[in-house]
Design a protein around this motif. Structure first.
Motif, mmCIF file in Angstrom:
data_model
loop_
_atom_site.group_PDB
_atom_site.id
_atom_site.type_symbol
_atom_site.label_atom_id
_atom_site.label_comp_id
_atom_site.label_asym_id
_atom_site.label_seq_id
_atom_site.Cartn_x
_atom_site.Cartn_y
_atom_site.Cartn_z
ATOM 1 N N ASP A 37 -28.165 5.481 -16.065
ATOM 2 C CA ASP A 37 -28.857 5.383 -17.379
ATOM 3 C C ASP A 37 -28.029 5.837 -18.387
ATOM 4 N N ASP A 38 -26.948 6.265 -18.283
ATOM 5 C CA ASP A 38 -25.986 6.977 -19.134
ATOM 6 C C ASP A 38 -25.128 5.621 -19.669
ATOM 7 N N ASP A 39 -25.244 5.300 -20.807
ATOM 8 C CA ASP A 39 -24.376 3.943 -21.478
ATOM 9 C C ASP A 39 -22.842 4.306 -21.452
ATOM 10 N N THR A 40 -22.512 5.556 -20.944
ATOM 11 C CA THR A 40 -21.064 5.973 -21.227
ATOM 12 C C THR A 40 -20.475 5.962 -19.977
ATOM 13 N N ALA A 41 -21.292 5.661 -18.870
ATOM 14 C CA ALA A 41 -20.681 5.982 -17.694
ATOM 15 C C ALA A 41 -19.533 4.996 -17.712
ATOM 16 N N THR A 42 -18.660 5.505 -16.633
ATOM 17 C CA THR A 42 -17.339 4.626 -16.683
ATOM 18 C C THR A 42 -17.296 4.242 -14.915
ATOM 19 N N ALA A 43 -16.223 3.319 -14.703
ATOM 20 C CA ALA A 43 -16.157 2.951 -13.421
ATOM 21 C C ALA A 43 -15.732 3.916 -12.744
ATOM 22 N N GLU A 44 -15.749 3.727 -11.274
ATOM 23 C CA GLU A 44 -15.414 4.692 -10.206
ATOM 24 C C GLU A 44 -14.248 4.137 -9.607
ATOM 25 N N THR A 45 -13.294 5.213 -9.396
ATOM 26 C CA THR A 45 -12.278 4.422 -8.631
ATOM 27 C C THR A 45 -12.435 4.957 -7.038
ATOM 28 N N VAL A 46 -12.560 3.671 -6.467
ATOM 29 C CA VAL A 46 -12.524 3.704 -4.837
ATOM 30 C C VAL A 46 -11.356 3.826 -4.079
ATOM 31 N N CYS A 47 -11.118 4.562 -3.098
ATOM 32 C CA CYS A 47 -9.657 4.343 -2.295
ATOM 33 C C CYS A 47 -10.210 3.904 -1.034
ATOM 34 N N LEU A 48 -9.492 2.897 -0.736
ATOM 35 C CA LEU A 48 -9.560 2.129 0.490
ATOM 36 C C LEU A 48 -8.231 2.475 1.666
ATOM 37 N N GLN A 49 -8.578 3.211 2.585
ATOM 38 C CA GLN A 49 -7.644 3.557 3.561
ATOM 39 C C GLN A 49 -7.745 2.641 4.770
ATOM 40 N N VAL A 50 -6.800 1.968 5.248
ATOM 41 C CA VAL A 50 -6.449 1.318 6.110
ATOM 42 C C VAL A 50 -5.579 2.140 7.499
ATOM 43 N N THR A 51 -6.269 2.107 8.494
ATOM 44 C CA THR A 51 -5.550 2.925 9.493
ATOM 45 C C THR A 51 -5.398 2.258 10.922
ATOM 46 N N ASP A 52 -4.418 1.982 11.493
ATOM 47 C CA ASP A 52 -4.207 1.374 12.721
ATOM 48 C C ASP A 52 -3.954 2.311 13.925
ATOM 49 N N SER A 53 -4.245 1.795 15.129
ATOM 50 C CA SER A 53 -3.957 2.674 16.112
ATOM 51 C C SER A 53 -3.084 1.574 17.211
ATOM 52 N N PHE A 54 -2.364 0.826 16.681
ATOM 53 C CA PHE A 54 -1.251 -0.039 17.552
ATOM 54 C C PHE A 54 -0.234 0.517 18.035
ATOM 55 N N SER A 55 0.431 0.237 19.191
ATOM 56 C CA SER A 55 1.554 1.032 19.925
ATOM 57 C C SER A 55 2.307 -0.246 20.396
ATOM 58 N N ALA A 56 3.618 -0.249 20.032
ATOM 59 C CA ALA A 56 4.515 -1.326 20.355
ATOM 60 C C ALA A 56 4.716 -1.140 21.938
ATOM 61 N N GLY A 98 0.919 -1.257 -0.198
ATOM 62 C CA GLY A 98 -0.078 0.022 0.035
ATOM 63 C C GLY A 98 0.993 1.441 0.045
ATOM 64 N N ALA A 99 0.313 2.446 -0.559
ATOM 65 C CA ALA A 99 0.941 3.934 -0.336
ATOM 66 C C ALA A 99 0.697 4.651 0.733
ATOM 67 N N ASN A 100 1.105 5.733 0.822
ATOM 68 C CA ASN A 100 0.899 6.741 1.749
ATOM 69 C C ASN A 100 -0.089 7.660 1.139
ATOM 70 N N GLU A 101 -0.510 7.580 0.190
ATOM 71 C CA GLU A 101 -1.695 8.360 -0.275
ATOM 72 C C GLU A 101 -2.530 7.717 -1.482
ATOM 73 N N CYS A 102 -3.627 8.091 -1.795
ATOM 74 C CA CYS A 102 -4.562 7.336 -2.808
ATOM 75 C C CYS A 102 -3.972 7.446 -4.297
ATOM 76 N N ALA A 103 -3.357 8.723 -4.475
ATOM 77 C CA ALA A 103 -2.863 8.743 -5.904
ATOM 78 C C ALA A 103 -1.725 7.862 -6.287
ATOM 79 N N LYS A 104 -1.220 7.344 -5.274
ATOM 80 C CA LYS A 104 0.124 6.408 -5.505
ATOM 81 C C LYS A 104 -0.257 4.930 -5.274
#
Length: 420
Positions: free
Chosen positions: A333-352, A240-246
């Motif tokens: 209803d639009d035949d030309t509709a394209t796929a939507e890019t959905v960004c999944l963000q995973v965040t945890d709050s663990f501490s060692a 995974g990346a640190n931002e959706c664009a990457k």
């Protein structure tokens, strides 16, 4: 009395028939794709302590040899099996030399039972306990291919080759994302041995077992070898990346990654109109962590607008925490509709916990499934029932009809009784 029992039985049978008739059977389509041959390597501790005679009146080494012979006889033909030893050759006191004492006794491949048994019969308890180096070599023995890969480690003591920590070795193996599992068995273990072997197994999602009898050892090793032959879905390693664009673009499947403590990981999924995205994430605390932690999974647009989220919290009672979400994209209803890019963000709050290494990160498993959505996106909610509304309605109708029938039969029975 007999008449009453017959009436009750008839009503129950009618209700069952109504319910069965309304139920819609579902069929599962088996995945007939041929999978690569599973590989297993048995790693056996042959250090001097294996001479100890405390397993059913015999030595630990004798129990291990008997277990190996029984397992070799029962190994499924599709499993490629190998044997590696540690501490089997060097008898001296030089630590550097002793910690290199690991060799492959029988190569991983199609099993020749006679050759494998002959090799095992020559073993005699000898030297040190280099568990860490043996695991590194065993992982290399199993490298390559897409099938199930499993190491079964059998030891009666702690690693004697610190500072190479076998737990860290196991975490590094898991961090490579090669889908290799390490199961461990402790022969009459003390507390320190149990903790170390448990840590090794936990790092790769394996199991740890205490063994104090010969039959237990044979049965457990046999179970683990058989388990390797079971068809499984091999996770795909991703980063995974640190931002959706990457972020990497994912399709339906099972993925593994590593997340640093308190880090965000981003992934992208394309969802077409009329499809539904189902995603879930699990993060394992494979080392000591502070209590009170959580995992957040968010689905957002490329413009950072939140669509839906799933979250879970833990207090240290379990070693895995999971959450998931669903996002149905409405039809267009639009035949030309394209796929939507959905960004999944995973965040945890663990501490060692104090003194615990934070690298490599915690193991993360992400499941992505893009399927045909319901006819209406709003159907997903349905007060938590989804498409179960029709089944609930069918059961209510069946109960209503059964109640009417029971009432009519009761009145008829009373009328007959009065007449007689």
């Amino acid at each position: 009395m007999i008449r009453r029992q017959r009436l009750a039985a008839g009503v129950c049978a009618l209700l069952a028939a109504l319910t069965a008739g309304l139920a819609v059977p579902s069929t599962a389509v088996a995945d007939e794709t041929e999978q690569a041959a599973p590989k297993v390597e048995l790693v056996l501790d042959v250090s001097g302590s294996m001479r100890t005679r405390d397993i059913d009146g015999g030595s630990r080494m004798a129990a291990a040899k008997q277990a190996f012979n029984e397992v070799l006889d029962a190994t499924p033909k599709e499993v490629q099996l190998g044997i590696r030893t540690l501490g089997a050759n060097y008898r001296g006191n030089d630590r550097i030399t002793g910690c290199k004492d690991t060799e492959q006794l029988y190569p991983v491949g199609p099993l020749n039972r006679t050759d494998a048994k002959t090799a095992v019969a020559t073993l005699a308890p000898t030297g040190w306990t280099p568990i860490g180096p043996a695991l590194q070599k065993a992982a290399a023995d199993l490298n390559g291919g897409d099938g199930t890969r499993r190491i079964v480690l059998i030891s009666d003591g702690e690693d004697t080759c610190q500072p190479l920590d076998p737990c860290e070795v196991a975490r590094e193996i898991a961090a490579k994302g090669i889908g290799l599992t390490i199961d461990t068995l402790g022969l009459v273990p003390d507390a320190k041995t149990r903790d170390q072997l448990s840590c090794i197994a936990d790092a790769t999602g394996g199991t740890y077992t205490d063994v104090r009898h010969k039959e237990e050892l044979s049965d457990r090793v046999g179970q683990l070898v058989d388990r390797a032959a079971d068809p499984v879905v091999t996770p795909v390693a991703t980063e995974g990346a640190n931002e959706c664009a990457k972020a990497p673009s994912l399709k339906s499947g099972l993925y593994t990654d590593r997340t640093e403590f308190g880090q965000q990981r981003w992934y992208k999924v394309d969802v077409n109109p009329g499809q539904e995205l189902r995603a879930s994430v699990s993060v394992a605390d494979d080392r000591a962590v502070n209590p009170n932690y959580g995992v957040l999974l968010r689905a957002v647009t490329v413009h950072d607008r939140e669509i839906v989220r799933g979250e879970a919290a833990g207090t240290g009672r379990t070693d895995v925490i999971s959450t998931g979400l669903r996002y149905p994209k409405p039809e267009s209803d639009d035949d030309t509709a394209t796929a939507e890019t959905v960004c999944l963000q995973v965040t945890d709050s663990f501490s060692a916990a104090a003194g615990v290494k934070t690298s490599p990160g915690l193991p993360l498993e992400l499941t992505v499934d893009v399927v045909d959505g319901p006819s209406k996106a709003s159907d997903v909610a349905s007060f938590g029932l989804g498409r179960g509304w029709w089944l609930l309605g069918a059961l209510v109708l069946a109960g209503f009809l059964a109640g009417l029938l029971w009432g009519w039969l009761s009145r008829w029975r009373v009328a007959v009784w009065r007449t007689n």
